[in-house]
Design a protein around this motif. Structure first.
Motif, short mmCIF file in Angstrom:
data_model
loop_
_atom_site.label_atom_id
_atom_site.label_comp_id
_atom_site.label_asym_id
_atom_site.label_seq_id
_atom_site.Cartn_x
_atom_site.Cartn_y
_atom_site.Cartn_z
N SER A 226 28.86 -105.73 -19.85
CA SER A 226 28.13 -106.70 -19.04
C SER A 226 29.09 -107.80 -18.59
O SER A 226 30.05 -108.14 -19.29
CB SER A 226 26.98 -107.34 -19.83
OG SER A 226 26.10 -106.35 -20.32
N LEU A 227 28.80 -108.38 -17.43
CA LEU A 227 29.63 -109.44 -16.86
C LEU A 227 28.73 -110.62 -16.50
O LEU A 227 27.74 -110.45 -15.79
CB LEU A 227 30.36 -108.92 -15.61
CG LEU A 227 31.32 -109.88 -14.93
CD1 LEU A 227 32.50 -110.23 -15.85
CD2 LEU A 227 31.84 -109.27 -13.63
N THR A 228 29.10 -111.83 -16.95
CA THR A 228 28.18 -112.96 -16.82
C THR A 228 28.42 -113.84 -15.61
O THR A 228 27.61 -114.74 -15.35
CB THR A 228 28.23 -113.84 -18.09
OG1 THR A 228 29.51 -114.46 -18.20
CG2 THR A 228 27.95 -113.00 -19.33
N LEU B 266 32.55 -111.84 -9.57
CA LEU B 266 33.97 -111.92 -9.24
C LEU B 266 34.15 -112.51 -7.84
O LEU B 266 33.21 -112.63 -7.07
CB LEU B 266 34.60 -110.53 -9.29
CG LEU B 266 34.53 -109.75 -10.60
CD1 LEU B 266 35.26 -108.42 -10.44
CD2 LEU B 266 35.10 -110.56 -11.75
N ASP C 137 36.99 -113.26 -21.92
CA ASP C 137 36.62 -113.85 -20.64
C ASP C 137 37.53 -113.31 -19.55
O ASP C 137 38.62 -112.79 -19.81
CB ASP C 137 36.59 -115.38 -20.67
CG ASP C 137 37.93 -116.03 -20.99
OD1 ASP C 137 38.90 -115.31 -21.28
OD2 ASP C 137 38.00 -117.26 -20.93
N VAL C 138 37.06 -113.40 -18.32
CA VAL C 138 37.79 -112.82 -17.18
C VAL C 138 38.47 -113.97 -16.44
O VAL C 138 37.81 -114.77 -15.78
CB VAL C 138 36.85 -112.05 -16.25
CG1 VAL C 138 37.63 -111.46 -15.08
CG2 VAL C 138 36.14 -110.95 -17.01
N LEU D 228 39.40 -108.72 -13.75
CA LEU D 228 38.50 -107.90 -14.55
C LEU D 228 39.22 -106.71 -15.16
O LEU D 228 39.11 -106.44 -16.36
CB LEU D 228 37.32 -107.42 -13.70
CG LEU D 228 36.39 -106.40 -14.37
CD1 LEU D 228 35.64 -107.04 -15.52
CD2 LEU D 228 35.43 -105.79 -13.36
N LEU E 153 39.93 -106.10 -19.10
CA LEU E 153 39.24 -104.92 -19.62
C LEU E 153 40.24 -103.92 -20.19
O LEU E 153 39.97 -103.26 -21.20
CB LEU E 153 38.39 -104.28 -18.53
CG LEU E 153 37.50 -103.11 -18.94
CD1 LEU E 153 36.60 -103.48 -20.11
CD2 LEU E 153 36.67 -102.64 -17.75
N VAL F 215 29.31 -103.99 -9.84
CA VAL F 215 30.03 -105.25 -10.08
C VAL F 215 29.57 -106.30 -9.07
O VAL F 215 29.61 -106.07 -7.86
CB VAL F 215 31.55 -105.04 -9.97
CG1 VAL F 215 32.30 -106.36 -10.13
CG2 VAL F 215 32.02 -104.03 -11.03
N LEU G 262 33.05 -111.09 -20.35
CA LEU G 262 32.92 -109.65 -20.29
C LEU G 262 32.51 -109.19 -21.68
O LEU G 262 33.27 -109.36 -22.64
CB LEU G 262 34.25 -109.02 -19.86
CG LEU G 262 34.31 -107.49 -19.82
CD1 LEU G 262 33.35 -106.94 -18.78
CD2 LEU G 262 35.74 -107.04 -19.52
#
Length: 339
Positions: free
Chosen positions: A184-186, A189, A233-234, A239, A243, A261, A314
């Motif tokens: 999951s991405l909060t 981008l 964190d990104v 990303l 990752l 995304v 992330l």
């Protein structure tokens, strides 16, 4: 508050920086070569046990205070101007530094300023606005801000060193990923390409500023409440870069659903128009040998590698409101797969 309205100047801070925000980081491949072979020191009288150090390139160091249920987190982050508005730059830099603590599942306790300023070139009144922005965000975070360090430097830079605390048994770590967990991405981008467009054209993107200045506190708390144990964190490595570090440290393959995304409004257009930083291109070059991109086109690849400043968390798991963008699967030929 802006450089124009608050100081009466028309100075553009981004013109005084060779890079912008986290895109000015040393490229990840070069950094890993520099750090290779540097084993963590183990003082004989150390007041605690090092839980997280250099090994996996996690977001903050963590030391368990022996005989307690407390882990102390330590991190530092600073960068060149990412926007022209000094107050907003301060807010963004503070949120970015605090994010390292949130990315470890911790709570920030105290921060100190790190300021480099060309005192003969830029008015000190602008530096005061930068510091004010940082102060306001630490207040929002419930974190003390006490002093710091400053140097006279040809290029302006600002950030913070932050100390926090966490439960040593509930840390969010980048080496705790397991096959079968969703990703999951909060935050969306795209701040990298929008910031690069801002630097080149002067266009202002308030929604990008709002995203960068937003704290990752609620996302971190939600992750802990959901029992999540793996996160990062990104930021500057994009990303895919962050990752890749997570997948490598966890011994799994990360599969990204490119169509899932989220991106900030205008990000895709900025990438197509060529507003791509050198840091983003270096990120892509670093992960490319380790990634099966399938049919992803060049713009998609660049956006997935876009150097973020104060990006989201992330997570290897799900929390409310965060889109699922992929999953972790058993280790395969490539650590990263884009579908």
């Amino acid at each position: 508050m802006s450089a124009n309205t608050a100081s009466g100047t028309t100075l553009r801070l981004t013109r005084y920086a060779h890079g912008g925000g986290c895109a000015c980081k040393i490229p990840p491949g070069e950094l890993e070569r520099v750090l290779a072979g540097l084993a963590p020191g183990v003082p004989g009288d150390a007041a605690g046990t090092l839980l997280v150090g250099l090994e996996t390139g996690d977001d903050a160091a963590a030391v368990h205070l022996d005989g307690t249920g407390i882990a102390v987190l330590a991190t530092a982050d600073f960068f060149t101007p990412v926007v022209d508005d000094p107050y907003d730059w301060g807010r963004i830099a503070a949120a970015n530094a605090l994010s390292d603590v949130y990315a470890m599942g911790g709570r920030p306790l105290v921060a100190v300023n790190l300021l480099a300023w060309p005192r003969d070139t830029l008015p000190l009144e602008l530096a005061a606005l930068v510091l004010r922005g940082g102060l306001d965000v630490t207040r929002e975070a419930g974190c003390h801000l006490a002093g710091g360090h400053s140097v006279d430097d040809p290029e302006p830079k600002y950030g913070m060193a932050v100390t926090g605390i966490a439960d040593p048994d509930r840390l969010l770590r980048n080496d705790a990923g397991r096959a079968g967990l969703p990703l999951s991405l909060t935050k969306p981008l795209g701040v990298g390409v929008l910031n690069n467009r801002h630097k080149a054209t002067g266009e202002v993107f308030p929604h990008a500023v709002a995203s960068m200045a937003a704290l990752n506190r609620e996302a971190s708390e939600a992750a802990l409440a959901a029992g999540i144990r793996c996160a990062t964190d990104v930021t500057g490595f994009g990303l895919l870069g962050h990752l890749y570090k997570l997948a490598r440290a966890s011994g799994v393959t990360a599969v990204v659903d490119a169509s899932a995304v989220p991106y900030l409004e205008g990000a895709c257009e900025a990438a197509r128009d060529g507003f791509v930083s050198g840091g983003t291109r270096r990120n892509l070059a670093w992960v490319a040998p380790h990634t099966d991109f399938g049919g992803a086109d060049e713009v998609t690849r660049l956006l997935l590698a876009d150097a973020q400043t104060s990006g989201g968390l992330l997570l290897a798991g799900e929390i409310p409101g965060a889109p699922v963008i992929g999953e972790l699967v058993p280790a395969g030929e490539y650590p990263l797969v884009v579908r």
